[in-house]
Design an enzyme around this catalytic site. Structure first.
Site, short mmCIF file in Angstrom:
data_model
loop_
_atom_site.label_atom_id
_atom_site.label_comp_id
_atom_site.label_asym_id
_atom_site.label_seq_id
_atom_site.Cartn_x
_atom_site.Cartn_y
_atom_site.Cartn_z
N SER A 245 -11.71 -17.17 3.10
CA SER A 245 -11.67 -17.72 4.45
C SER A 245 -12.03 -16.64 5.46
CB SER A 245 -10.29 -18.26 4.77
OG SER A 245 -9.39 -17.18 4.98
N LYS A 246 -12.53 -17.10 6.58
CA LYS A 246 -12.96 -16.15 7.59
C LYS A 246 -11.75 -15.42 8.17
CE LYS A 246 -15.89 -15.59 11.52
NZ LYS A 246 -16.40 -16.16 12.75
N ARG A 247 -10.68 -16.17 8.31
CA ARG A 247 -9.50 -15.58 8.91
C ARG A 247 -8.99 -14.42 8.07
NH1 ARG A 247 -5.08 -18.84 8.32
NH2 ARG A 247 -3.85 -17.05 7.74
N GLY A 250 -12.79 -12.22 6.74
CA GLY A 250 -13.80 -11.79 7.69
C GLY A 250 -15.15 -12.47 7.54
#
Length: 492
Positions: A245-247, A250
């Site tokens: 995930s981006k959270r 990154g």
RNA sequence: GUCGCCAUCGUCUAGUCUGGUUCAGGACACCGGCCUUUCACGUCGGCAACAGGGGUUCAAAUCCCCUUGGCGACGCCA
């Protein structure tokens, strides 16, 4: 029957790798069967949906070469229809108003937890007479609408294309909310209503939806509709084995990053298609046409795949196999296909000249074809390739220091060598090489010393394509000029 | 915690359904040779895995059971 699939992202973040792969599998499935690919933006959570996210998704899909036949539909445009369908269920006794307050629910949940049970439904409201329910609603008592899970049934069952038969006990399914207190529909309702309305025949989505599927099948049945086929894809995990995930992980999770990092769309497409599925042919380089021919949704594997990257290491900013595949595409693509990407990168970096597609067309092609055998990213056409398109390039210090060990020899000979090059008539690779080797022999100096020095003088780099290619690309005059300037500056 | 899913080299995977042809094949990465008196090219080679334990069977990576581990879902998010 015509195959109709949909890709239904929620625009709460950027298009991420998992989403991109879901889109790819849907697209492949539809295209190989002459079906339709429908794009539907699931923006039922108005709070979290953003315009930027929608743009990123649309651009990402276009970039990947995934075209859609219908849409983008925005689920929020159909709120009224979803609400209507929910009320139909209410009228038919297949759903009910739940007037429980948050507190009430919380208490109930706590109590049930003591007995190690979890909340399934609230009999007090589930069994409320419709007339009474109507009265309470009219009096302004707030409520949500819950689906009345048919308790007379034992199980819900379906056959997943990938996971096979999946059976869920009815007693484990709660009476889930389909309409919020403010009257807006929830995911499970909207999803099913739209899939029915849009005649979706096959639902291909992430494995995290397996649990929802049982609920959704119940909804299909309540609406008197035949459920579509389902295929749940394994998840893409990061090295820490949690969902990528981006959270948490990154930019590497976001498609936009790959666009900026100089990926060829088809290379990423190829990589993602091979994540969780294998053609079983020992081949890795699989352009779209080939993928279209070989892809088989039923052969997708069940276990999650780990995305192997190391954010601390520049060279491993994403999975190395992805980087390797990108390099494969950069060097193997037909020139006509790579050309537009190169042009774009050079334009972006102010290195593009009109003459590259006019009088210097042939030269440009030679330069690109020589260069691309070594590159891993399109951006490198502008970085590693810079000395070929501009005389303003930086000199790598380490490389410079290395060759300066032979400063005297170079000072005595390099300019003279440049003169020799200048005498070449055709300036072809063999000729250039012969000039250099003859020169070195005559002077009784190792050719390698000149090769290393020339590389630094002409490109500023310590590594790259063959030196004779470099000299040919840079050209007679410029080669001489650069050597002379280099000598003046560093060798005297 | 409850429910569900998964389990082959460091990673992506082939082989598992239809047990013997596999002391497990390919790719990335890594290491070494060659080529190149450059190289992140090419080429040749090497390292490296059936989670553990029980069965069933003449024979199990392949079938069954248990254990362990991992992941996911348990929202008036999607």
């Amino acid at each position: 029957m015509e195959i109709r699939v949909r890709f239904a992202p929620s625009p709460t973040g950027y298009l991420h790798m998992g989403g991109a792969r879901t889109a790819i599998f849907n697209w492949l499935y539809a295209r190989q069967r002459g079906g339709k690919f429908i794009l539907r933006i699931e923006d039922t959570d108005k709070e979290r949906s953003t315009k930027e996210a929608i743009d990123a998704i649309l651009n990402g899909l276009r970039w990947l070469g995934i075209d859609w036949d219908e849409g983008p539909y925005f689920q929020s445009d159909y709120f009224n229809i979803h609400r209507e369908w929910a009320y139909n269920l209410l009228r038919e006794g297949k759903a009910y108003r739940c007037f429980a307050t948050e507190e009430e629910l919380e208490n109930l949940r706590k109590e049930l937890q003591k007995e190690k049970k979890s909340f399934k439904f609230y009999p007090k409201y589930r069994d409320l007479d419709l007339k009474e329910s109507n009265d309470m609603a009219e009096n302004g008592k707030p409520f949500v609408i819950r689906f009345k899970v048919p308790r007379e049934k034992e199980i819900v069952r379906y056959v997943d294309f990938i996971y096979g038969e999946i059976v869920k006990k009815i007693e484990e399914i709660e009476d889930f909310v389909i309409l919020r207190q403010d009257g807006t529909p929830l995911y499970n309702l909207s999803c099913v209503v739209d899939d029915i309305r849009m005649n979706i025949t096959d639902v291909i989505r992430g494995q995290d939806h397996i649990n929802n599927t049982s609920k959704q099948i119940l909804l299909y049945e309540a609406f008197g509709a035949k459920p579509p086929n389902f295929a749940h894809l394994p998840l893409i995990l990061a090295k820490d084995k949690s969902k990528l995930s981006k959270r948490k992980h990154g930019e590497v999770a976001s498609l936009t990053y790959y666009i900026n990092k100089g990926f060829i769309p088809e290379a990423l497409f190829n990589f993602l298609a091979l994540l969780g599925w294998s053609p079983k042919t020992n081949e890795e380089y699989m352009p779209k046409e080939k993928l279209l021919k070989l892809f088989d949704i039923k052969k997708v594997n069940k276990s999650n795949a780990i995305f192997n990257f190391d954010e601390k290491n520049q060279k491993e900013w994403t999975d190395k196999k992805a980087i390797w595949l990108n390099a494969q595409y950069i060097s193997k693509y037909p020139y006509e296909k790579i050309y537009p990407y190169v042009k774009e990168v050079l334009i972006k970096n102010n290195l593009w000249k009109e003459e590259y597609e006019k009088e210097k067309k042939e030269w440009f092609r030679f330069a690109i074809d020589s260069l691309r055998t070594r590159l891993h990213s399109l951006n490198e056409f502008a970085t590693l390739g810079k000395p070929f398109f501009s005389s303003e390039y930086e000199i790598n210090e380490e490389a410079l220091n290395h060759i300066l060990q032979n400063k005297e020899i170079l000072n005595e000979n390099l300019v003279e060598l440049a003169e020799e090059f200048f005498k070449n008539e055709n300036f072809e690779i063999e000729e250039i090489e012969k000039t250099l080797r003859d020169f070195a022999e005559r002077k009784n100096i190792k050719a390698g010393i000149f090769i290393g020095a020339l590389r630094v003088a002409l490109t500023g780099q310590k590594e790259g394509i063959g030196i004779f290619h470099i000299i040919k690309i840079i050209g007679k005059e410029e080669t001489k000029k650069r050597i002379e300037e280099f000598s003046k500056r560093y060798l005297i």
